[in-house]
Design a protein around this motif. Structure first.
Motif, mmCIF file in Angstrom:
data_model
loop_
_atom_site.group_PDB
_atom_site.id
_atom_site.type_symbol
_atom_site.label_atom_id
_atom_site.label_comp_id
_atom_site.label_asym_id
_atom_site.label_seq_id
_atom_site.Cartn_x
_atom_site.Cartn_y
_atom_site.Cartn_z
ATOM 1 N N UNK A 103 0.647 -1.243 -0.036
ATOM 2 C CA UNK A 103 0.001 -0.042 -0.138
ATOM 3 C C UNK A 103 0.938 1.192 0.035
ATOM 4 N N UNK A 104 1.879 1.199 0.690
ATOM 5 C CA UNK A 104 2.893 2.338 0.994
ATOM 6 C C UNK A 104 3.583 2.502 -0.470
ATOM 7 N N UNK A 105 3.887 1.471 -1.205
ATOM 8 C CA UNK A 105 4.444 1.896 -2.701
ATOM 9 C C UNK A 105 3.587 1.984 -3.494
ATOM 10 N N UNK A 106 2.171 1.855 -3.280
ATOM 11 C CA UNK A 106 1.206 2.341 -4.131
ATOM 12 C C UNK A 106 0.994 3.984 -4.066
ATOM 13 N N UNK A 107 1.000 4.119 -2.866
ATOM 14 C CA UNK A 107 1.006 5.675 -2.465
ATOM 15 C C UNK A 107 2.017 6.486 -3.067
ATOM 16 N N UNK A 108 3.333 5.988 -3.004
ATOM 17 C CA UNK A 108 4.387 6.727 -3.498
ATOM 18 C C UNK A 108 4.397 6.673 -5.013
ATOM 19 N N UNK A 109 3.755 5.609 -5.780
ATOM 20 C CA UNK A 109 3.605 5.676 -7.089
ATOM 21 C C UNK A 109 2.494 6.728 -7.410
ATOM 22 N N UNK A 110 1.365 6.676 -6.952
ATOM 23 C CA UNK A 110 0.273 7.418 -7.429
ATOM 24 C C UNK A 110 0.148 8.896 -6.829
ATOM 25 N N UNK A 111 1.010 9.126 -5.829
ATOM 26 C CA UNK A 111 1.177 10.353 -5.043
ATOM 27 C C UNK A 111 2.597 10.814 -5.069
ATOM 28 N N UNK A 112 3.368 10.672 -4.173
ATOM 29 C CA UNK A 112 4.823 10.927 -4.030
ATOM 30 C C UNK A 112 5.643 10.213 -2.916
ATOM 31 N N UNK A 113 6.848 10.324 -2.871
ATOM 32 C CA UNK A 113 7.603 9.673 -1.800
ATOM 33 C C UNK A 113 7.178 10.195 -0.537
ATOM 34 N N UNK A 114 7.173 11.763 -0.533
ATOM 35 C CA UNK A 114 6.679 12.458 0.768
ATOM 36 C C UNK A 114 5.603 11.833 1.564
ATOM 37 N N UNK A 115 4.311 11.740 0.719
ATOM 38 C CA UNK A 115 3.181 11.238 1.175
ATOM 39 C C UNK A 115 3.280 9.906 1.501
ATOM 40 N N UNK A 116 4.156 8.981 0.905
ATOM 41 C CA UNK A 116 4.237 7.501 1.463
ATOM 42 C C UNK A 116 5.070 7.438 2.997
ATOM 43 N N UNK A 117 5.919 8.482 2.990
ATOM 44 C CA UNK A 117 6.823 8.357 4.099
ATOM 45 C C UNK A 117 5.716 8.833 5.185
ATOM 46 N N UNK A 118 4.949 9.733 5.158
ATOM 47 C CA UNK A 118 3.836 10.241 5.973
ATOM 48 C C UNK A 118 3.069 9.149 6.332
#
Length: 219
Positions: free
Chosen positions: A101-116
């Motif tokens: 799910x976090x990799x999906x967030x990174x791809x569809x949004x950005x790395x910063x959002x995934x880290x958050x």
């Protein structure tokens, strides 16, 4: 301009030491600012929780023994709260769903959002006692934090999130990552893992910042 020092940072979302290390990461970013760049990756430590507990903790009390170990490990860190339901009642089967799910967030949004979101997931597990191995729980957390479920789901459906996650797992093997959290500093010149104190991490980073072309650091 001085070159930014790259730190490859590997964690498993269910690892208590990665939860404890969050404050150290925050301090590193605060202290060193733009001198370092933290690149976050995931490593498979809790990919198969039942097998891990049955093989490594069978003679030490199973899930209950592991839960006691987690509580004891975090007791020395007042900022790292652990819900008493963690591993006694709430037992995620895998960390892989959260990583995906976090990799999906990174791809569809950005790395910063995934880290958050990674911090949101960890907080949901360790503080709120939610099963973050459950996809429905993860989707609820995603939407509760203002992200669109359908948008995130596109990279899961087309396989790109899984490919990215497998890339992380493969990279961890190539870099011989032994645990979570792990810090690979300066193109592999320093590797630290586990419960490493903030001052030790900082000393290693500062040594490489001061001697960026040296083949090896004395520390």
């Amino acid at each position: 301009m001085d070159k930014t020092l790259i730190i490859d940072y590997y964690t498993d979302i269910l690892c208590v030491w990665a939860w404890i290390a969050q404050k150290r990461i925050d301090e590193l970013n605060k202290t060193l600012g733009n001198k370092i760049e933290l690149k976050c990756y995931y490593v498979d430590i809790f990919g198969d929780v039942p097998t891990k507990i049955n093989t490594q903790w069978q003679s030490k009390g199973g899930f209950i023994g592991f839960a006691e170990h987690i509580q004891q490990s975090a007791s020395a860190f007042e900022y790292a709260h652990i819900n008493p339901k963690v591993w006694t009642e709430v037992r995620p089967s895998t960390s892989a769903n959260a990583h995906l799910m976090l990799k999906a967030v990174e791809i569809t949004y950005d790395k910063k959002k995934s880290i958050e979101m990674a911090l949101k997931f960890r907080t949901a597990f360790f503080v709120d006692g939610l099963d973050i191995g459950n996809l429905n729980v993860l989707y609820n957390l995603v939407t509760a934090n203002g992200l669109d479920r359908n948008t995130v789901n596109t990279s899961i459906g087309d396989g790109s999130a899984m490919a990215s996650l497998m890339g992380d797992y493969q990279k961890s093997k190539e870099q011989n990552i032994k645990g979570s959290p792990s810090y690979v500093i300066g193109d592999g010149r320093q590797t630290l893992y586990g419960n490493v104190g903030y001052r030790v991490i900082l000393a290693n980073i500062e040594a490489l910042l001061e001697n960026p072309t040296a083949e090896a650091s004395w520390c």
